[in-house]
Design a protein around this motif. Sequence first.
Motif, mmCIF file in Angstrom:
data_model
loop_
_atom_site.group_PDB
_atom_site.id
_atom_site.type_symbol
_atom_site.label_atom_id
_atom_site.label_comp_id
_atom_site.label_asym_id
_atom_site.label_seq_id
_atom_site.Cartn_x
_atom_site.Cartn_y
_atom_site.Cartn_z
ATOM 1 N N ALA A 58 -1.588 1.299 7.406
ATOM 2 C CA ALA A 58 -1.428 2.676 7.878
ATOM 3 C C ALA A 58 -2.696 3.497 7.687
ATOM 4 O O ALA A 58 -3.008 4.372 8.507
ATOM 5 N N ALA A 59 -3.467 3.194 6.623
ATOM 6 C CA ALA A 59 -4.562 4.088 6.231
ATOM 7 C C ALA A 59 -5.937 3.681 6.743
ATOM 8 O O ALA A 59 -6.880 4.478 6.638
ATOM 9 N N ASN A 60 -6.082 2.458 7.291
ATOM 10 C CA ASN A 60 -7.432 1.955 7.532
ATOM 11 C C ASN A 60 -7.813 1.781 8.999
ATOM 12 O O ASN A 60 -8.838 1.158 9.308
ATOM 13 N N ALA A 94 3.547 1.941 11.639
ATOM 14 C CA ALA A 94 2.088 2.034 11.564
ATOM 15 C C ALA A 94 1.437 1.425 12.797
ATOM 16 O O ALA A 94 0.515 2.007 13.387
ATOM 17 N N ALA A 129 1.481 -2.644 3.953
ATOM 18 C CA ALA A 129 1.828 -1.571 4.889
ATOM 19 C C ALA A 129 0.993 -0.313 4.669
ATOM 20 O O ALA A 129 0.550 0.331 5.628
ATOM 21 N N GLU A 130 0.763 0.040 3.409
ATOM 22 C CA GLU A 130 0.001 1.254 3.125
ATOM 23 C C GLU A 130 -1.442 1.123 3.610
ATOM 24 O O GLU A 130 -2.017 2.059 4.168
ATOM 25 N N ALA A 131 -2.032 -0.057 3.400
ATOM 26 C CA ALA A 131 -3.408 -0.278 3.846
ATOM 27 C C ALA A 131 -3.490 -0.320 5.365
ATOM 28 O O ALA A 131 -4.452 0.188 5.964
ATOM 29 N N ASN A 191 7.877 0.343 7.817
ATOM 30 C CA ASN A 191 6.497 0.691 7.466
ATOM 31 C C ASN A 191 5.472 0.004 8.359
ATOM 32 O O ASN A 191 4.511 0.640 8.816
#
Length: 217
Positions: free
Chosen positions: A139-141, A14, A135-137, A10
């Motif tokens: 990838a998204a920011n 990213a 990891a999600e943040a 992840n």
Amino acid sequence: MTTAIVGVGNIGSAVARHLVAGGETVVLAAKSPAGAEQLADRLGPLAHAASVEDAITEADTVVFAVWLDTMRELLPQVSSRLAGKVVIDPSNPIAFDEQGRMVRSLPAAQSAGSVVAALLPADAHYAKAFGTLAAEALAANANRTPQRAALFYAGDDERAADAVERLIRTAGFDPVRAGGLADAGRIEAPGGDLHQAGFDGEVVTADQARAAVDARR
């Protein structure tokens, strides 16, 4: 410039995606060569896959986007290839207990950064970075508007600091230095006050990040 990314989970995927979007050439390596090849195919002509050894040799900067325990095994095997390289470490001292809850894998006074730095050759240029958001943040920011999200980094080496700041900007974030290697624990999870978790999950701007570096000392 070429950046090697070892590990295409992840975090690694990213970082690779953001760097390629910013025009950086990346070489990807992973325990599973097929995973690195598939990601390189998706990212296009600025990305290609190689073995871990060849990726390190080819690159100016190496991002080890793997678990801390994996790094402890891997770094001694490739140490000679890291001489003179910039090494970037996103690792966090994370483990999980029998109930699946996140716990620290190191004593409170010891950072993952200090562990990794001790495994590198003396002439490697080390910095802790790219692990301060979940990891999600991460990838998204990238390239957030109207104000970019901040990514903290830590380290004593100025060549590494210059390289990290360039890559963080290329990836679409604003770099904020948390301090030297002694401050690496502040940007690690669990427990770091400058990790995203220390902001109750908020993804902060550079102004907020700089204020927190000083206010929370």
